[in-house]
Design an enzyme around this catalytic site. Structure first.
Site, short mmCIF file in Angstrom:
data_model
loop_
_atom_site.label_atom_id
_atom_site.label_comp_id
_atom_site.label_asym_id
_atom_site.label_seq_id
_atom_site.Cartn_x
_atom_site.Cartn_y
_atom_site.Cartn_z
N TYR A 153 0.86 -1.20 0.00
CA TYR A 153 0.00 0.00 0.00
C TYR A 153 0.89 1.24 0.00
O TYR A 153 1.91 1.30 0.71
CB TYR A 153 -0.88 0.00 1.26
CG TYR A 153 -1.65 1.29 1.46
CD1 TYR A 153 -2.94 1.44 0.96
CD2 TYR A 153 -1.10 2.36 2.16
CE1 TYR A 153 -3.66 2.61 1.13
CE2 TYR A 153 -1.80 3.54 2.34
CZ TYR A 153 -3.08 3.66 1.83
OH TYR A 153 -3.78 4.83 2.00
N GLU A 241 -3.65 7.65 -3.78
CA GLU A 241 -3.58 6.40 -3.01
C GLU A 241 -3.51 5.23 -3.98
O GLU A 241 -4.37 5.09 -4.84
CB GLU A 241 -4.81 6.28 -2.11
CG GLU A 241 -4.76 5.03 -1.22
CD GLU A 241 -6.01 4.90 -0.36
OE1 GLU A 241 -5.86 4.74 0.86
OE2 GLU A 241 -7.13 4.95 -0.91
#
Length: 432
Positions: A153, A241
């Site tokens: 991530y 993101e």
């Protein structure tokens, strides 16, 4: 006890504001801006990334089934993923009006891509985030399907507490990062970036290492991190993101799924990006509100909320709920209010047949309460308002505003504070 309506509104805000669908549907973050939200389709976001050197899957966009077939042949990939392009999440489990199940399909046969696209394009796709009837699919994305050997991530966001950008990463990707933060906080890594100096090579290398990239992949990941940061600055993003930020068995670092949030105040210098804004899936009332720089969120109650500021809007929704009422919406004026906006806001609110009362809750810092009051009286007269109106004003020129309302001769109920306003609005509906 049911959740306060402000919480429901926050969920709805996430669905509306963050549905640009490069996003993983599972990732939910509130993005509140001073104006409306920019919605980009997945292929548009991926093109932005690709054009700025960020590694994404190879893809083409098609408007027809024959174009999709040709795109699949041109890809010459071992496996192909076909994705319906709508803004709502949950496409994989959606159902088309053609009967086809699933808005995302994998195949190794280009001919199947053409057959599937024929059942997608021109048909409505219904998911958990669309209206019941679904949303018409006008385009599909035909992309190279890549295996993922490991998922991490990565995000870059503006953090007020740091007065600038922060790089956030975790070796646990492909899952809800909020869950990781709770269950394994030691797996969340942060790098505060000096907005003047920019990202340093050492920061990108350290983050790549913390994400578990080894050997040549470490340098490759660090390079991608720097390119993502450059994109973040270039497009005036408030958040980029990537989840997952993964590696393939062939040794490539790829941004598989991402979401980009934009600073709408930078529209004047990001005209090309904002020109891509897809409003076709918005409710008509949302588009009408945006024409006047108003933000409108529809809810399922009967008390319309007319406020300035998203935080105040949610607080107003909550206090109505806590006093036994249900908000029909909230409509946010923002800061630079004009009398004409107030009038248009009332037109939007009164056009909703569910609305049985209107609560105006204005805190005048930047906003001039007298402008609001003049707009209210004009709207009441010209629109011949038929529902109870409760007004709470506080701040700049409040006394002048109160005089305008009290001398108007109109049936306007004044309130001394938000609690008083909520109680009066709920009571006015209960009397009916």
């Amino acid at each position: 006890m049911a959740a306060p309506v402000g919480a429901q509104a926050r969920k709805l805000l996430r669905d509306l504001a963050l549905r640009p669908p490069l996003l993983a549907a599972r990732s939910q973050v509130v993005q509140l801006t001073s104006r409306r939200w920019l919605n980009l389709q997945e292929y548009q976001s991926k093109k932005l990334m690709s054009d700025n050197g960020v590694k994404v899957q190879r893809f083409f966009v098609a408007d027809t089934a024959s174009e999709a077939l040709e795109a699949a042949k041109r890809l010459n990939a071992k496996e192909i993923v076909l994705k319906a392009q709508i803004l709502a999440g949950g496409r994989g489990k959606g159902v088309f009006s053609s009967g086809l199940k699933g808005g995302v399909h994998l195949t190794k046969d280009p001919k199947v891509v053409g057959q599937l696209a024929k059942q997608m394009i021109g048909y409505n796709l219904a998911t958990k985030q669309t209206p019941k009837e679904g949303v018409k699919v006008k385009k599909v994305m035909v992309a190279e399907a890549l295996d993922i050997s490991r998922e991490t991530y990565l995000a870059i966001l503006m953090d007020r507490s740091c007065n600038g950008p922060v790089l956030v990463g975790s070796p646990q990707g492909g899952v809800d990062i909020e869950e990781v933060a709770v269950s394994n906080p030691e797996l969340i890594f942060k790098e505060q970036i000096d907005i003047i100096e920019g990202i340093k090579d050492s920061q990108a290398q350290r983050m790549a290492e913390n994400l578990g990239f080894l050997g040549p992949l470490k340098n490759q990941a660090a390079d991608q991190i720097k390119k993502l940061y450059n994109l973040f600055l270039k497009i005036d993003a408030t958040q980029v993101e990537v989840n997952p930020f993964g590696e393939t068995p062939e040794g490539q670092v790829v941004c598989f799924d991402a979401k980009i949030n934009f600073d709408d105040n930078a529209e004047f210098r990001q005209k090309d990006i904002f020109a891509m804004d897809d409003k076709s899936e918005n409710e008509p009332i949302e588009n009408e509100a945006a024409r006047y720089d108003l933000k409108y969120i529809g809810l399922d109650g009967n008390i319309a909320c007319f406020v300035n500021g998203a935080g105040l809007a949610m607080a107003t929704c909550d206090i109505i709920f806590l006093n036994g009422g249900k908000p029909a919406n909230f409509l946010d004026l923002g800061g630079g209010v004009k009398e004409s906006q107030v009038y248009q806001a009332f037109k939007l609110l009164t056009a909703d047949p569910k609305v049985e009362a209107i609560l105006v809750n204005i805190f005048g810092g930047i906003v001039n309460c007298a402008i609001i009051a003049n707009g209210i009286t004009k709207a009441c007269r010209e629109l011949e308002l038929k529902v109870p109106l409760v007004v709470r004003l506080e701040g700049t020129n409040v006394h002048e505003a109160q005089n305008i309302l009290s001398n108007s001769g109109l049936p306007i109920t004044s309130a001394v504070d938000l609690e008083d306003a909520a109680k009066k609005a709920v009571a006015s509906v209960a009397k009916k």
